[in-house]
Write a protein that holds these residues in place. Sequence first.
Motif, PDB file in Angstrom:
ATOM      1  N   ARG A 189      -5.532   3.103  -4.948  1.00 32.75           N
ATOM      2  CA  ARG A 189      -4.389   3.603  -5.718  1.00 32.75           C
ATOM      3  C   ARG A 189      -4.449   5.114  -5.878  1.00 32.75           C
ATOM      4  O   ARG A 189      -3.427   5.800  -5.744  1.00 32.75           O
ATOM      5  CB  ARG A 189      -4.349   2.936  -7.096  1.00 32.75           C
ATOM      6  N   ASN A 190      -5.635   5.646  -6.140  1.00 36.78           N
ATOM      7  CA  ASN A 190      -5.774   7.092  -6.340  1.00 36.78           C
ATOM      8  C   ASN A 190      -5.604   7.847  -5.026  1.00 36.78           C
ATOM      9  O   ASN A 190      -4.914   8.875  -4.967  1.00 36.78           O
ATOM     10  CB  ASN A 190      -7.142   7.412  -6.946  1.00 36.78           C
ATOM     11  N   ALA A 191      -6.224   7.336  -3.947  1.00 37.10           N
ATOM     12  CA  ALA A 191      -6.183   8.032  -2.656  1.00 37.10           C
ATOM     13  C   ALA A 191      -4.770   8.123  -2.099  1.00 37.10           C
ATOM     14  O   ALA A 191      -4.388   9.141  -1.521  1.00 37.10           O
ATOM     15  CB  ALA A 191      -7.097   7.329  -1.656  1.00 37.10           C
ATOM     16  N   LEU A 192      -3.972   7.060  -2.275  1.00 33.34           N
ATOM     17  CA  LEU A 192      -2.621   7.040  -1.718  1.00 33.34           C
ATOM     18  C   LEU A 192      -1.545   7.331  -2.758  1.00 33.34           C
ATOM     19  O   LEU A 192      -0.360   7.303  -2.441  1.00 33.34           O
ATOM     20  CB  LEU A 192      -2.333   5.694  -1.049  1.00 33.34           C
ATOM     21  N   ASP A 193      -1.964   7.617  -3.994  1.00 29.63           N
ATOM     22  CA  ASP A 193      -1.019   7.931  -5.068  1.00 29.63           C
ATOM     23  C   ASP A 193      -0.018   6.797  -5.254  1.00 29.63           C
ATOM     24  O   ASP A 193       1.208   6.995  -5.260  1.00 29.63           O
ATOM     25  CB  ASP A 193      -0.284   9.250  -4.762  1.00 29.63           C
ATOM     26  N   VAL A 194      -0.565   5.589  -5.416  1.00 34.93           N
ATOM     27  CA  VAL A 194       0.269   4.400  -5.579  1.00 34.93           C
ATOM     28  C   VAL A 194       0.789   4.343  -7.013  1.00 34.93           C
ATOM     29  O   VAL A 194       0.008   4.471  -7.955  1.00 34.93           O
ATOM     30  CB  VAL A 194      -0.543   3.123  -5.268  1.00 34.93           C
ATOM     31  N   PRO A 195       2.094   4.168  -7.205  1.00 39.04           N
ATOM     32  CA  PRO A 195       2.642   4.075  -8.566  1.00 39.04           C
ATOM     33  C   PRO A 195       1.964   2.973  -9.374  1.00 39.04           C
ATOM     34  O   PRO A 195       1.642   1.899  -8.847  1.00 39.04           O
ATOM     35  CB  PRO A 195       4.125   3.754  -8.327  1.00 39.04           C
ATOM     36  N   LYS A 196       1.743   3.231 -10.653  1.00 42.30           N
ATOM     37  CA  LYS A 196       1.091   2.251 -11.517  1.00 42.30           C
ATOM     38  C   LYS A 196       1.896   0.961 -11.622  1.00 42.30           C
ATOM     39  O   LYS A 196       1.349  -0.108 -11.879  1.00 42.30           O
ATOM     40  CB  LYS A 196       0.878   2.845 -12.908  1.00 42.30           C
ATOM     41  N   SER A 197       3.207   1.067 -11.418  1.00 37.42           N
ATOM     42  CA  SER A 197       4.073  -0.113 -11.542  1.00 37.42           C
ATOM     43  C   SER A 197       3.929  -1.081 -10.364  1.00 37.42           C
ATOM     44  O   SER A 197       4.388  -2.220 -10.449  1.00 37.42           O
ATOM     45  CB  SER A 197       5.540   0.325 -11.655  1.00 37.42           C
ATOM     46  N   TYR A 198       3.288  -0.629  -9.264  1.00 36.05           N
ATOM     47  CA  TYR A 198       3.154  -1.480  -8.077  1.00 36.05           C
ATOM     48  C   TYR A 198       2.079  -2.539  -8.301  1.00 36.05           C
ATOM     49  O   TYR A 198       0.898  -2.226  -8.459  1.00 36.05           O
ATOM     50  CB  TYR A 198       2.787  -0.646  -6.855  1.00 36.05           C
ATOM     51  N   ARG A 199       2.482  -3.783  -8.303  1.00 33.81           N
ATOM     52  CA  ARG A 199       1.552  -4.894  -8.335  1.00 33.81           C
ATOM     53  C   ARG A 199       1.147  -5.221  -6.904  1.00 33.81           C
ATOM     54  O   ARG A 199       1.727  -4.694  -5.946  1.00 33.81           O
ATOM     55  CB  ARG A 199       2.200  -6.106  -9.011  1.00 33.81           C
ATOM     56  N   PRO A 200       0.141  -6.083  -6.685  1.00 35.78           N
ATOM     57  CA  PRO A 200      -0.315  -6.384  -5.318  1.00 35.78           C
ATOM     58  C   PRO A 200       0.797  -6.761  -4.348  1.00 35.78           C
ATOM     59  O   PRO A 200       0.784  -6.351  -3.188  1.00 35.78           O
ATOM     60  CB  PRO A 200      -1.289  -7.547  -5.538  1.00 35.78           C
ATOM     61  N   GLY A 201       1.778  -7.535  -4.819  1.00 33.96           N
ATOM     62  CA  GLY A 201       2.871  -7.917  -3.934  1.00 33.96           C
ATOM     63  C   GLY A 201       3.694  -6.718  -3.492  1.00 33.96           C
ATOM     64  O   GLY A 201       4.125  -6.637  -2.338  1.00 33.96           O
ATOM     65  N   SER A 202       3.908  -5.780  -4.400  1.00 33.25           N
ATOM     66  CA  SER A 202       4.657  -4.564  -4.066  1.00 33.25           C
ATOM     67  C   SER A 202       3.864  -3.689  -3.107  1.00 33.25           C
ATOM     68  O   SER A 202       4.440  -3.062  -2.209  1.00 33.25           O
ATOM     69  CB  SER A 202       4.979  -3.781  -5.338  1.00 33.25           C
ATOM     70  N   ILE A 203       2.545  -3.640  -3.292  1.00 35.22           N
ATOM     71  CA  ILE A 203       1.687  -2.859  -2.387  1.00 35.22           C
ATOM     72  C   ILE A 203       1.772  -3.435  -0.979  1.00 35.22           C
ATOM     73  O   ILE A 203       1.854  -2.692   0.011  1.00 35.22           O
ATOM     74  CB  ILE A 203       0.233  -2.850  -2.897  1.00 35.22           C
ATOM     75  N   ASP A 204       1.756  -4.766  -0.880  1.00 43.22           N
ATOM     76  CA  ASP A 204       1.892  -5.410   0.435  1.00 43.22           C
ATOM     77  C   ASP A 204       3.201  -5.010   1.098  1.00 43.22           C
ATOM     78  O   ASP A 204       3.227  -4.574   2.253  1.00 43.22           O
ATOM     79  CB  ASP A 204       1.842  -6.933   0.292  1.00 43.22           C
ATOM     80  N   GLN A 205       4.290  -5.182   0.369  1.00 44.96           N
ATOM     81  CA  GLN A 205       5.623  -4.997   0.927  1.00 44.96           C
ATOM     82  C   GLN A 205       5.938  -3.536   1.237  1.00 44.96           C
ATOM     83  O   GLN A 205       6.499  -3.223   2.299  1.00 44.96           O
ATOM     84  CB  GLN A 205       6.665  -5.554  -0.046  1.00 44.96           C
ATOM     85  N   LYS A 206       5.577  -2.632   0.334  1.00 39.56           N
ATOM     86  CA  LYS A 206       5.999  -1.244   0.462  1.00 39.56           C
ATOM     87  C   LYS A 206       4.964  -0.322   1.105  1.00 39.56           C
ATOM     88  O   LYS A 206       5.300   0.773   1.549  1.00 39.56           O
ATOM     89  CB  LYS A 206       6.390  -0.690  -0.918  1.00 39.56           C
ATOM     90  N   ILE A 207       3.700  -0.765   1.144  1.00 37.89           N
ATOM     91  CA  ILE A 207       2.652   0.118   1.676  1.00 37.89           C
ATOM     92  C   ILE A 207       1.901  -0.521   2.838  1.00 37.89           C
ATOM     93  O   ILE A 207       1.920  -0.004   3.958  1.00 37.89           O
ATOM     94  CB  ILE A 207       1.657   0.521   0.559  1.00 37.89           C
ATOM     95  N   LEU A 208       1.229  -1.634   2.586  1.00 34.03           N
ATOM     96  CA  LEU A 208       0.319  -2.185   3.594  1.00 34.03           C
ATOM     97  C   LEU A 208       1.032  -2.684   4.848  1.00 34.03           C
ATOM     98  O   LEU A 208       0.613  -2.364   5.970  1.00 34.03           O
ATOM     99  CB  LEU A 208      -0.515  -3.314   2.987  1.00 34.03           C
TER     100      LEU A 208
END
Length: 447
Positions: A189-208
């Motif tokens: 989260r810190n390295a990629l500046d992931v918004p705090k509001s992103y839950r694992p599902g959002s990280i999958d869909q929008k980032i990974l």
Amino acid sequence: MSEELNLIEISDEDQNKKLSTIVKMDNDLLVKGFPNFSKKWTPFDIDWWNIIDSQVLDQKDNLIKIPISKVKELMYFRKHITNDEFIKKSNDTLKKFMTIQASLEQEDGDKKIYMNVNIFSQSYIDTDYNAWIRVSPQATKYFNNLSQWTRFALEQATRLHTSYSKKLFMYLKQWRTVGKKTFTLEEFRNALDVPKSYRPGSIDQKILNPTAEYLAPYFMNFRITKNYSKGIRGRKLIGYTFTFRPESKTQKDVGYNKRIEETTHLYSIMTNTFLNAEQKFRAIDRYRGLKLGTIKKYYESAHPQTIFLDPESDCRRKRGIIHRSDLYGLSSYKIADLEAIIITYEDLLKNGKLKEWDLQDLAIIERACFDKQIKLAAKTEYSDKPYIPHRKILINSLVIQLIDNHRLDDYKSESVDLEINRLVRENFGKYKREEDKRPYELKFDFD
């Protein structure tokens, strides 16, 4: 301009030279500094950072000139804006860079001094459309005489479209010869500046998921694995592991023929067993900067003629990375260039992946390499160091079989073309022939 400034600029006779295309970033700065000072940066900001890093390398604290026209080339900048608009946008980015600080420690006798310094001391853009940047004297350690650094190709980093893919590309390149990097969830989260509001599902869909497609061309067998801890209430996501085929320490970042680079990158996408067919289509779209769905649509209309797809070519019938016009100009290619292409094509051939037009292309490439190697062998036959075809590089290749079956004085025989075509057809699906019981026509699969 002050006479005290020591200027490093491109002279008139050097105007046509390209800027440096290799980034070497200090590891300490990449790991400790970059994740913090790059928060909220746009992809445009990250591209500017990498371009500046590549140009100020080993230039001490001189004022460095960077032509805006060359910056746009390196960025693959596609948006239709005027030069003035581009300059305004660039100047806003340079303003951000002027606020970047680094913390330094110094020994002064029995005292330790903690110093905070700005990394850059000066920047501006002139009316001749040149950007100027100067590293602070106290921060030159981050750009000069580096002992530990992360190296990557500037053109690959700028070709990526999202800040997430660009940042992860940079971090993973630090582990290029290892082939593995694990982040805890907090580190990620810190390295990629992931918004705090992103839950694992959002990280999958929008980032990974998008990032896996973006990075597939540049990391062979790229894979993302989720790490979980076992608890009383079930599994809990604790981080991610990124794996890929390790690169050799001597592997080049740039310097290859552009056609070879693109062939290699598409090969990396198409042979990635961790991407499904839909993801591979999107990965090629992202790599080429096309609207998602373009390659899938084009593939469906071209199937089963080719896997090296290039719908943006001058003639949409042309078959991808090596176009027909290029094939007839193979005499300008070096032997090493042809060998690199052959390795890729033959691997796909023997795995039953090449399509109708690709088989024809391979025969033409094999013949070009055969001619060059035979001619060079004949020319140096009686010299102190006669040329010997690269059997270590092209082990068990078709071109080596051709050379072994022909004398130096009959390489122009018309039988060579017939034999090349026979070998190409004969070796189709060689690696999978025994295990694949499907009818021949069904072996033309994309995934």
